[in-house]
Design a protein around this motif. Structure first.
Motif, PDB file in Angstrom:
ATOM      1  N   THR A  69       0.223  -1.455  -0.385  1.00 35.12           N
ATOM      2  CA  THR A  69       0.532   0.139  -0.279  1.00 35.12           C
ATOM      3  C   THR A  69       0.471   1.864   0.149  1.00 35.12           C
ATOM      4  OG1 THR A  69      -0.357  -0.559   2.307  1.00 35.12           O
ATOM      5  CG2 THR A  69      -2.026  -1.126   1.349  1.00 35.12           C
ATOM      6  N   LYS A  70       1.936   1.618   0.227  1.00 38.03           N
ATOM      7  CA  LYS A  70       2.837   2.460   0.219  1.00 38.03           C
ATOM      8  C   LYS A  70       4.557   2.142  -0.665  1.00 38.03           C
ATOM      9  CE  LYS A  70       5.078   2.130   4.119  1.00 38.03           C
ATOM     10  NZ  LYS A  70       7.008   2.159   4.207  1.00 38.03           N
ATOM     11  N   PRO A  71       5.483   2.851  -1.158  1.00 38.60           N
ATOM     12  CA  PRO A  71       6.189   3.461  -1.691  1.00 38.60           C
ATOM     13  C   PRO A  71       7.367   3.026   0.085  1.00 38.60           C
ATOM     14  CG  PRO A  71       5.431   5.562  -1.436  1.00 38.60           C
ATOM     15  CD  PRO A  71       4.154   4.319  -0.756  1.00 38.60           C
ATOM     16  N   GLN A  72       8.964   2.687  -0.352  1.00 44.09           N
ATOM     17  CA  GLN A  72       9.958   2.938   0.327  1.00 44.09           C
ATOM     18  C   GLN A  72       9.848   4.194   1.414  1.00 44.09           C
ATOM     19  OE1 GLN A  72      12.914   0.229  -0.411  1.00 44.09           O
ATOM     20  NE2 GLN A  72      14.424   0.947   1.226  1.00 44.09           N
ATOM     21  N   GLY A  73      10.278   4.370   2.174  1.00 45.26           N
ATOM     22  CA  GLY A  73      10.726   6.027   2.276  1.00 45.26           C
ATOM     23  C   GLY A  73       9.417   6.652   2.882  1.00 45.26           C
ATOM     24  N   VAL A  74       8.026   6.263   2.740  1.00 51.99           N
ATOM     25  CA  VAL A  74       7.693   6.911   3.686  1.00 51.99           C
ATOM     26  C   VAL A  74       6.447   6.428   4.840  1.00 51.99           C
ATOM     27  CG1 VAL A  74       7.464   8.318   1.512  1.00 51.99           C
ATOM     28  CG2 VAL A  74       5.689   6.596   1.804  1.00 51.99           C
ATOM     29  N   PHE A  75       5.432   7.179   5.534  1.00 48.21           N
ATOM     30  CA  PHE A  75       4.555   5.927   6.189  1.00 48.21           C
ATOM     31  C   PHE A  75       3.576   7.303   6.314  1.00 48.21           C
ATOM     32  CE2 PHE A  75       7.240   8.445   9.025  1.00 48.21           C
ATOM     33  CZ  PHE A  75       6.923   8.637  10.174  1.00 48.21           C
ATOM     34  N   ARG A  76       2.221   6.261   6.703  1.00 45.97           N
ATOM     35  CA  ARG A  76       1.377   7.332   6.895  1.00 45.97           C
ATOM     36  C   ARG A  76       0.951   6.854   8.704  1.00 45.97           C
ATOM     37  NH1 ARG A  76      -0.837   4.176   2.572  1.00 45.97           N
ATOM     38  NH2 ARG A  76      -0.251   2.064   4.233  1.00 45.97           N
ATOM     39  N   LYS A  77       0.112   8.298   9.434  1.00 45.57           N
ATOM     40  CA  LYS A  77      -0.044   7.416  10.392  1.00 45.57           C
ATOM     41  C   LYS A  77      -0.504   6.640  10.613  1.00 45.57           C
ATOM     42  CE  LYS A  77      -2.696  10.157  14.144  1.00 45.57           C
ATOM     43  NZ  LYS A  77      -4.041  11.588  14.434  1.00 45.57           N
ATOM     44  N   GLU A  78      -1.158   5.730  10.263  1.00 49.73           N
ATOM     45  CA  GLU A  78      -1.588   5.472  10.588  1.00 49.73           C
ATOM     46  C   GLU A  78      -1.118   4.031  10.588  1.00 49.73           C
ATOM     47  OE1 GLU A  78      -3.799   5.579   6.220  1.00 49.73           O
ATOM     48  OE2 GLU A  78      -3.449   6.937   7.858  1.00 49.73           O
ATOM     49  N   ASP A  79      -0.139   3.543   9.616  1.00 48.49           N
ATOM     50  CA  ASP A  79       1.111   2.907  10.306  1.00 48.49           C
ATOM     51  C   ASP A  79       1.320   2.500  11.324  1.00 48.49           C
ATOM     52  OD1 ASP A  79       0.917   2.441   7.568  1.00 48.49           O
ATOM     53  OD2 ASP A  79       1.949   3.717   6.333  1.00 48.49           O
ATOM     54  N   LEU A  80       1.667   3.307  12.363  1.00 50.58           N
ATOM     55  CA  LEU A  80       2.884   3.633  12.893  1.00 50.58           C
ATOM     56  C   LEU A  80       1.929   3.208  14.358  1.00 50.58           C
ATOM     57  CD1 LEU A  80       2.731   7.481  13.588  1.00 50.58           C
ATOM     58  CD2 LEU A  80       4.798   6.145  13.240  1.00 50.58           C
ATOM     59  N   TRP A  81       0.248   2.591  14.695  1.00 45.62           N
ATOM     60  CA  TRP A  81      -0.747   2.095  15.362  1.00 45.62           C
ATOM     61  C   TRP A  81       0.420   0.286  15.217  1.00 45.62           C
ATOM     62  CZ3 TRP A  81      -2.956   4.544  19.246  1.00 45.62           C
ATOM     63  CH2 TRP A  81      -3.289   5.204  18.935  1.00 45.62           C
ATOM     64  N   GLU A  82       0.651   0.318  14.361  1.00 42.64           N
ATOM     65  CA  GLU A  82       0.929  -1.455  14.641  1.00 42.64           C
ATOM     66  C   GLU A  82       2.849  -1.532  15.392  1.00 42.64           C
ATOM     67  OE1 GLU A  82       3.890  -4.306  11.641  1.00 42.64           O
ATOM     68  OE2 GLU A  82       2.609  -2.920  10.855  1.00 42.64           O
ATOM     69  N   PHE A  83       3.198  -0.282  15.528  1.00 42.59           N
ATOM     70  CA  PHE A  83       4.414  -0.357  16.164  1.00 42.59           C
ATOM     71  C   PHE A  83       3.796   0.022  17.682  1.00 42.59           C
ATOM     72  CE2 PHE A  83       5.521   0.024  11.460  1.00 42.59           C
ATOM     73  CZ  PHE A  83       7.023  -0.786  11.620  1.00 42.59           C
ATOM     74  N   VAL A  84       3.074   0.994  17.370  1.00 44.33           N
ATOM     75  CA  VAL A  84       2.376   1.341  19.291  1.00 44.33           C
ATOM     76  C   VAL A  84       2.352   0.507  20.076  1.00 44.33           C
ATOM     77  CG1 VAL A  84       0.571   2.605  20.890  1.00 44.33           C
ATOM     78  CG2 VAL A  84       2.023   3.821  19.032  1.00 44.33           C
ATOM     79  N   ASP A  85       1.933  -0.482  18.776  1.00 47.38           N
ATOM     80  CA  ASP A  85       1.182  -1.984  19.545  1.00 47.38           C
ATOM     81  C   ASP A  85       2.366  -2.976  19.974  1.00 47.38           C
ATOM     82  OD1 ASP A  85      -1.885  -1.503  19.503  1.00 47.38           O
ATOM     83  OD2 ASP A  85      -1.755  -2.330  17.965  1.00 47.38           O
ATOM     84  N   ILE A  86       3.211  -2.985  19.109  1.00 46.93           N
ATOM     85  CA  ILE A  86       4.276  -4.032  19.639  1.00 46.93           C
ATOM     86  C   ILE A  86       5.403  -3.179  21.095  1.00 46.93           C
ATOM     87  CG2 ILE A  86       7.493  -4.671  18.105  1.00 46.93           C
ATOM     88  CD1 ILE A  86       5.035  -4.148  15.307  1.00 46.93           C
ATOM     89  N   VAL A  87       5.293  -1.929  20.391  1.00 47.63           N
ATOM     90  CA  VAL A  87       6.406  -1.438  21.818  1.00 47.63           C
ATOM     91  C   VAL A  87       5.441  -2.453  23.523  1.00 47.63           C
ATOM     92  CG1 VAL A  87       6.825   0.725  23.196  1.00 47.63           C
ATOM     93  CG2 VAL A  87       7.381  -0.053  21.107  1.00 47.63           C
ATOM     94  N   ARG A  88       3.913  -1.654  23.089  1.00 47.48           N
ATOM     95  CA  ARG A  88       3.582  -2.626  24.270  1.00 47.48           C
ATOM     96  C   ARG A  88       3.286  -3.441  24.477  1.00 47.48           C
ATOM     97  NH1 ARG A  88      -2.331   1.346  22.793  1.00 47.48           N
ATOM     98  NH2 ARG A  88      -1.801   3.554  23.534  1.00 47.48           N
ATOM     99  N   ALA A  89       3.501  -5.088  23.409  1.00 47.17           N
ATOM    100  CA  ALA A  89       3.487  -5.688  23.698  1.00 47.17           C
ATOM    101  C   ALA A  89       5.132  -6.520  24.935  1.00 47.17           C
ATOM    102  CB  ALA A  89       3.146  -6.478  22.713  1.00 47.17           C
ATOM    103  N   ASN A  90       5.101  -5.693  24.786  1.00 44.41           N
ATOM    104  CA  ASN A  90       7.268  -5.837  24.801  1.00 44.41           C
ATOM    105  C   ASN A  90       6.866  -5.429  26.026  1.00 44.41           C
ATOM    106  OD1 ASN A  90       8.273  -6.694  22.305  1.00 44.41           O
ATOM    107  ND2 ASN A  90       8.806  -5.286  21.960  1.00 44.41           N
ATOM    108  N   ILE A  91       6.514  -4.430  26.351  1.00 42.33           N
ATOM    109  CA  ILE A  91       6.474  -4.064  27.782  1.00 42.33           C
ATOM    110  C   ILE A  91       5.865  -4.925  28.887  1.00 42.33           C
ATOM    111  CG2 ILE A  91       5.504  -2.257  29.448  1.00 42.33           C
ATOM    112  CD1 ILE A  91       6.347  -0.138  26.802  1.00 42.33           C
ATOM    113  N   ILE A  92       4.704  -5.235  28.388  1.00 41.22           N
ATOM    114  CA  ILE A  92       3.922  -6.678  28.737  1.00 41.22           C
ATOM    115  C   ILE A  92       4.791  -8.100  29.534  1.00 41.22           C
ATOM    116  CG2 ILE A  92       1.808  -8.500  29.088  1.00 41.22           C
ATOM    117  CD1 ILE A  92       0.622  -5.528  28.042  1.00 41.22           C
ATOM    118  N   ALA A  93       6.030  -8.438  27.800  1.00 43.94           N
ATOM    119  CA  ALA A  93       6.187  -9.075  28.177  1.00 43.94           C
ATOM    120  C   ALA A  93       7.374  -9.391  28.893  1.00 43.94           C
ATOM    121  CB  ALA A  93       6.811  -9.735  27.008  1.00 43.94           C
TER     122      ALA A  93
END
Length: 93
Positions: A69-93
């Motif tokens: 859905t996107k080219p290399q080197g860019v991101f959208r605001k909605e793309d950030l949620w995946e990483f928010v969830d990953i960081v939260r999961a790592n904190i809980i683990a």
């Protein structure tokens, strides 16, 4: 005489801001909790602590990688949620 207390909980969250530091190779995200208003705007809860999330190293490379859905080197605001969830999961683990 006692009474029941009604507590209103703000159950929504939104990315309040994000900073993309290209030279430093990181994205800093500020997540707030609050409520989505009838007009679609986000209203942060009063007197809250915001959640600060950092995307760096391999996660930064993944965020900026090309996908269906996107080219290399860019991101959208909605793309950030995946990483928010990953960081939260790592904190809980």
């Amino acid at each position: 005489m006692s009474r029941k207390r009604v507590v209103m909980l703000d159950q929504e969250e939104d990315i309040i801001s994000y900073e993309h530091h290209i030279q430093g190779r990181f994205v800093r995200i500020l997540v707030g909790h609050g409520a989505i208003m009838p007009d679609g705007s986000f209203s942060a809860s009063i007197e809250q602590n915001y959640e600060n999330i950092m995307i760096q190293d391999e996660a930064y490379d993944s965020l900026l990688s090309e996908n269906d859905t996107k080219p290399q080197g860019v991101f959208r605001k909605e793309d950030l949620w995946e990483f928010v969830d990953i960081v939260r999961a790592n904190i809980i683990a």
